[in-house]
Design a protein around this motif. Structure first.
Motif, PDB file in Angstrom:
ATOM      1  N   LEU A 160       0.848  -1.189   0.000  1.00 10.48           N
ATOM      2  CA  LEU A 160       0.000   0.000   0.000  1.00 10.48           C
ATOM      3  C   LEU A 160       0.883   1.239   0.000  1.00 10.48           C
ATOM      4  O   LEU A 160       1.869   1.313   0.736  1.00 10.48           O
ATOM      5  CB  LEU A 160      -0.909   0.039   1.218  1.00 10.48           C
ATOM      6  CG  LEU A 160      -2.004  -1.020   1.316  1.00 10.48           C
ATOM      7  CD1 LEU A 160      -2.746  -0.891   2.646  1.00 10.48           C
ATOM      8  CD2 LEU A 160      -2.982  -0.909   0.151  1.00 10.48           C
ATOM      9  N   LEU A 161       0.521   2.206  -0.814  1.00 10.39           N
ATOM     10  CA  LEU A 161       1.151   3.514  -0.800  1.00 10.39           C
ATOM     11  C   LEU A 161       0.042   4.540  -0.662  1.00 10.39           C
ATOM     12  O   LEU A 161      -0.825   4.638  -1.545  1.00 10.39           O
ATOM     13  CB  LEU A 161       1.949   3.756  -2.086  1.00 10.39           C
ATOM     14  CG  LEU A 161       2.645   5.114  -2.202  1.00 10.39           C
ATOM     15  CD1 LEU A 161       3.653   5.314  -1.072  1.00 10.39           C
ATOM     16  CD2 LEU A 161       3.324   5.271  -3.560  1.00 10.39           C
ATOM     17  N   ALA A 162       0.041   5.256   0.449  1.00 10.65           N
ATOM     18  CA  ALA A 162      -1.038   6.207   0.740  1.00 10.65           C
ATOM     19  C   ALA A 162      -2.402   5.516   0.665  1.00 10.65           C
ATOM     20  O   ALA A 162      -3.364   6.068   0.140  1.00 10.65           O
ATOM     21  CB  ALA A 162      -0.980   7.391  -0.214  1.00 10.65           C
ATOM     22  N   GLN A 163      -2.465   4.284   1.167  1.00 11.17           N
ATOM     23  CA  GLN A 163      -3.674   3.464   1.217  1.00 11.17           C
ATOM     24  C   GLN A 163      -4.149   2.997  -0.151  1.00 11.17           C
ATOM     25  O   GLN A 163      -5.247   2.437  -0.266  1.00 11.17           O
ATOM     26  CB  GLN A 163      -4.815   4.202   1.939  1.00 11.17           C
ATOM     27  CG  GLN A 163      -4.487   4.604   3.360  1.00 11.17           C
ATOM     28  CD  GLN A 163      -4.047   3.421   4.209  1.00 11.17           C
ATOM     29  OE1 GLN A 163      -4.704   2.398   4.229  1.00 11.17           O
ATOM     30  NE2 GLN A 163      -2.924   3.576   4.916  1.00 11.17           N
ATOM     31  N   ALA A 164      -3.365   3.204  -1.187  1.00  9.63           N
ATOM     32  CA  ALA A 164      -3.697   2.697  -2.526  1.00  9.63           C
ATOM     33  C   ALA A 164      -2.847   1.464  -2.806  1.00  9.63           C
ATOM     34  O   ALA A 164      -1.637   1.464  -2.562  1.00  9.63           O
ATOM     35  CB  ALA A 164      -3.442   3.763  -3.592  1.00  9.63           C
ATOM     36  N   GLY A 165      -3.469   0.416  -3.303  1.00 11.98           N
ATOM     37  CA  GLY A 165      -2.732  -0.783  -3.636  1.00 11.98           C
ATOM     38  C   GLY A 165      -1.816  -0.557  -4.826  1.00 11.98           C
ATOM     39  O   GLY A 165      -2.255  -0.037  -5.866  1.00 11.98           O
ATOM     40  N   VAL A 166      -0.552  -0.922  -4.684  1.00 13.43           N
ATOM     41  CA  VAL A 166       0.412  -0.763  -5.770  1.00 13.43           C
ATOM     42  C   VAL A 166       1.323  -1.991  -5.815  1.00 13.43           C
ATOM     43  O   VAL A 166       1.468  -2.720  -4.833  1.00 13.43           O
ATOM     44  CB  VAL A 166       1.295   0.501  -5.598  1.00 13.43           C
ATOM     45  CG1 VAL A 166       0.455   1.768  -5.587  1.00 13.43           C
ATOM     46  CG2 VAL A 166       2.163   0.403  -4.349  1.00 13.43           C
ATOM     47  N   THR A 167       1.933  -2.188  -6.969  1.00 17.97           N
ATOM     48  CA  THR A 167       3.068  -3.089  -7.080  1.00 17.97           C
ATOM     49  C   THR A 167       4.287  -2.205  -7.285  1.00 17.97           C
ATOM     50  O   THR A 167       4.341  -1.427  -8.241  1.00 17.97           O
ATOM     51  CB  THR A 167       2.903  -4.071  -8.242  1.00 17.97           C
ATOM     52  OG1 THR A 167       1.743  -4.886  -8.009  1.00 17.97           O
ATOM     53  CG2 THR A 167       4.129  -4.977  -8.370  1.00 17.97           C
ATOM     54  N   LEU A 168       5.226  -2.290  -6.352  1.00 21.51           N
ATOM     55  CA  LEU A 168       6.418  -1.445  -6.366  1.00 21.51           C
ATOM     56  C   LEU A 168       7.599  -2.289  -6.845  1.00 21.51           C
ATOM     57  O   LEU A 168       7.931  -3.294  -6.210  1.00 21.51           O
ATOM     58  CB  LEU A 168       6.675  -0.879  -4.968  1.00 21.51           C
ATOM     59  CG  LEU A 168       7.784   0.163  -4.802  1.00 21.51           C
ATOM     60  CD1 LEU A 168       7.499   1.049  -3.592  1.00 21.51           C
ATOM     61  CD2 LEU A 168       9.162  -0.488  -4.638  1.00 21.51           C
ATOM     62  N   VAL A 169       8.203  -1.881  -7.942  1.00 22.29           N
ATOM     63  CA  VAL A 169       9.319  -2.617  -8.523  1.00 22.29           C
ATOM     64  C   VAL A 169      10.564  -1.735  -8.460  1.00 22.29           C
ATOM     65  O   VAL A 169      10.564  -0.618  -8.994  1.00 22.29           O
ATOM     66  CB  VAL A 169       9.035  -2.994  -9.994  1.00 22.29           C
ATOM     67  CG1 VAL A 169      10.191  -3.830 -10.558  1.00 22.29           C
ATOM     68  CG2 VAL A 169       7.716  -3.753 -10.108  1.00 22.29           C
ATOM     69  N   VAL A 170      11.603  -2.223  -7.807  1.00 19.71           N
ATOM     70  CA  VAL A 170      12.839  -1.457  -7.691  1.00 19.71           C
ATOM     71  C   VAL A 170      13.670  -1.645  -8.957  1.00 19.71           C
ATOM     72  O   VAL A 170      14.135  -2.736  -9.249  1.00 19.71           O
ATOM     73  CB  VAL A 170      13.648  -1.899  -6.456  1.00 19.71           C
ATOM     74  CG1 VAL A 170      14.935  -1.071  -6.347  1.00 19.71           C
ATOM     75  CG2 VAL A 170      12.819  -1.746  -5.184  1.00 19.71           C
ATOM     76  N   ARG A 171      13.833  -0.559  -9.698  1.00 20.32           N
ATOM     77  CA  ARG A 171      14.607  -0.599 -10.943  1.00 20.32           C
ATOM     78  C   ARG A 171      16.082  -0.297 -10.689  1.00 20.32           C
ATOM     79  O   ARG A 171      16.939  -0.767 -11.416  1.00 20.32           O
ATOM     80  CB  ARG A 171      14.046   0.446 -11.915  1.00 20.32           C
ATOM     81  CG  ARG A 171      12.568   0.299 -12.212  1.00 20.32           C
ATOM     82  CD  ARG A 171      12.314  -0.603 -13.376  1.00 20.32           C
ATOM     83  NE  ARG A 171      12.805  -0.008 -14.597  1.00 20.32           N
ATOM     84  CZ  ARG A 171      13.095  -0.707 -15.705  1.00 20.32           C
ATOM     85  NH1 ARG A 171      12.981  -2.018 -15.701  1.00 20.32           N
ATOM     86  NH2 ARG A 171      13.517  -0.101 -16.789  1.00 20.32           N
ATOM     87  N   GLU A 172      16.369   0.507  -9.681  1.00 19.39           N
ATOM     88  CA  GLU A 172      17.745   0.834  -9.314  1.00 19.39           C
ATOM     89  C   GLU A 172      17.831   0.861  -7.803  1.00 19.39           C
ATOM     90  O   GLU A 172      16.987   1.458  -7.133  1.00 19.39           O
ATOM     91  CB  GLU A 172      18.156   2.187  -9.901  1.00 19.39           C
ATOM     92  CG  GLU A 172      19.608   2.556  -9.624  1.00 19.39           C
ATOM     93  CD  GLU A 172      19.976   3.913 -10.211  1.00 19.39           C
ATOM     94  OE1 GLU A 172      20.925   4.532  -9.701  1.00 19.39           O
ATOM     95  OE2 GLU A 172      19.304   4.367 -11.166  1.00 19.39           O
ATOM     96  N   ALA A 173      18.837   0.193  -7.256  1.00 18.85           N
ATOM     97  CA  ALA A 173      18.975   0.049  -5.807  1.00 18.85           C
ATOM     98  C   ALA A 173      19.018   1.405  -5.127  1.00 18.85           C
ATOM     99  O   ALA A 173      19.438   2.403  -5.695  1.00 18.85           O
ATOM    100  CB  ALA A 173      20.226  -0.755  -5.469  1.00 18.85           C
TER     101      ALA A 173
END
Length: 205
Positions: A160-173
């Protein structure tokens, strides 16, 4: 077999495809110089459901040219990227306009084996965020530990980001660059939250 009769579009009906409008087409964020944000609209997104290690999964991996990523990981070093979403679920993300081609190709190699490939391109849009302020901004609305040793490239989290469902993908460390995949109906809300979260960094260079 008889030849098909050509179908002619009446002159009063436009023959062209209606223009697509992305969820954030009018988004023009005023962000500090330490953060860059842009929408990546209309990417091809296919939901794959398949049993790991089975014949269908092996066929899919042969088609993609790499192994399906494991828990909490994404394979990013290819034109068609693959994100882990669950024990038997992945999201394939590719260039715009390739949903039909990729769906047909995957279904062809899967054959009679049990698996599903569904075009879900219209469900989400993608926000590409980058810059040194990124961890601080995201930490205002996300409970994930975003410290550098926890956010290596290729990490993939459904959260969750700000209570919104997201898929967070790290592209750069760091994370110094991420993708946020968010439901199209929540994209405007998340974009507004992002701009608000950056208010305290105005003037930061």
């Amino acid at each position: 077999m008889t030849a098909d009769t050509p179908i002619h579009t009446p002159a009063h009906i436009p023959a062209h495809t209606p223009a697509r409008i992305s969820p954030l087409a009018d988004w023009d964020p005023r962000l500090p110089s330490g953060l860059d944000a842009r929408e990546l609209p209309f990417l091809t997104q296919l939901t794959l459901r398949v049993t790991p290690g089975g014949a269908a999964a092996t066929a899919v991996e042969g088609y993609l040219g790499y192994a399906l990523p494991g828990v909490g990981r994404a394979h990013l070093d290819a034109e068609v990227k693959t994100l882990w979403l669950g024990p038997d679920e992945w999201l394939l993300v590719g260039p715009a306009g390739r949903a039909g081609e990729l769906t047909a190709g995957l279904r062809s190699v899967i054959g009679e084996e049990f698996a599903t490939v569904t075009d879900t391109s219209a469900q989400r849009t993608v926000l590409a965020l980058s810059g040194p302020l990124l961890p601080e901004v995201l930490s205002q609305g996300c409970a994930l530990d975003l410290s550098p040793d926890k956010t290596d490239a290729g990490a993939c989290h459904t959260t969750l980001l700000a209570q919104a469902g997201v898929t967070l993908v790290v592209r750069e460390a760091g994370p110094r660059a991420v993708w946020l995949l968010v439901r199209s109906s929540f994209a405007g809300y998340l974009a507004a939250w992002l701009a608000d979260a950056c208010t305290e960094y105005a003037g930061v260079t």
